[in-house]
Design an enzyme around this catalytic site. Structure first.
Site: not given
Ligand code: ZN
Ligand code: FE
Ligand code: FE
Length: 278
Positions: A37, A67, A70, A107, A142, A176, A179, A211, A224, A226, A256
């Protein structure tokens, strides 16, 4: 050689991450450079890093795929949100140099109504401010599913960002699977043509990491969410074809998936057992 791993908690430091990766049967991993976060990053302990680098070397780990939080939005409409993204990325890239030569994935952002052209411009502009000629880290864009106002929803948008970045050799792409599937690239039935289109638009030499996630949602759903490997709409046979594709060998493959440690260990063992490409 298959380089495969999952996300690992960074809260106990680098050596702990390396040991945890080994416990899961992994030979690469992903970690959040700070709280996902976006809070303050943990102090880096040089002795800890040194022990980790020895472990990484001893066990022939592939490149790590860190990473970014996000919550960063490099192309937000509000200047203070973009400034926060810029400061976090600049600081993360300095921290990444403690473990030289790895990947930092992020991202590309959400244009929040400004339009993707403006979003692409703002994200590329931010990259031009934070990338440094002396850095050894390669920053990965990504591929996104295109939910909401996400940019990076197709290969063309990623290419447009890359085109506007000056230090091109510091940039790459992370694909990904969830994605791109959700984004309308049929990697289940048309893997070959999806890779051809990636090559034509971006260039496969810029693809640096994968990913590996199954998807809860159908093709082209722009959702999106997963799913565990083999339990979603992509399915295990397609994933087996991806990890064995001759053009995708040597890339770090990061899970992920919604799992605990036992679940990741199982998925890592499963994908290793299905990998037979040289
Ligand atoms: Zn995702
Ligand atoms: Fe990803
Ligand atoms: Fe990601």
């Amino acid at each position: 050689m298959l380089y495969i791993g999952s996300h690992i908690s960074a809260s106990k430091g680098y050596e702990a991450m390396g040991k945890q990766a080994l416990k899961l049967g992994a030979n690469t991993f992903a970690f959040f450079t700070r709280n996902p976060r976006g809070g303050k990053a943990k102090e880096i302990d040089p002795a800890d890093v040194e022990k980790f680098l020895a472990l990484k070397e001893a066990h022939s780990f592939g490149k790590l795929v860190a990473h970014a939080p996000y919550t960063l939005n490099a192309c937000a409409a509000k200047e203070e949100i973009r400034r926060f993204a810029r400061e976090v990325m600049a600081d993360d890239l300095l921290r990444m140099e403690a473990t030289p030569g790895n990947y930092y994935n992020f991202h590309p952002g959400s244009h929040v109504g400004q339009g993707s052209e403006t979003g692409i411009d703002l994200t590329a502009g931010l990259l031009n401010e934070v990338l440094k000629p002396e850095q050894t880290t390669v920053v990965l864009l990504e591929t996104m599913s295109g939910k909401g106002s996400e940019i990076g929803r197709n290969f063309e948008e990623l290419r447009a960002i890359l085109d506007r970045v000056k230090l091109k050799e510091k940039m790459g792409v992370c694909l990904d699977t969830c994605h791109v599937w959700d984004g309308g690239y049929d990697i289940v039935h048309e893997l070959e043509s999806v890779l051809d289109s990636f090559d034509a638009v971006i260039g496969l030499e810029h693809l640096k990491a994968i990913h590996m996630n199954d998807s809860m949602n159908p093709f082209d759903s722009h959702k999106d969410r997963h799913e565990k490997i083999g339990e979603g709409q992509i399915g295990l046979p397609a994933m087996e074809r991806i990890i064995n594709h001759p053009k995708l060998q040597g890339l770090p493959v990061i899970l992920e998936t919604p799992n605990d440690d036992a679940g990741w260990a199982k998925e890592i063992a499963l994908l290793k057992s299905l990998h037979h490409a040289q």
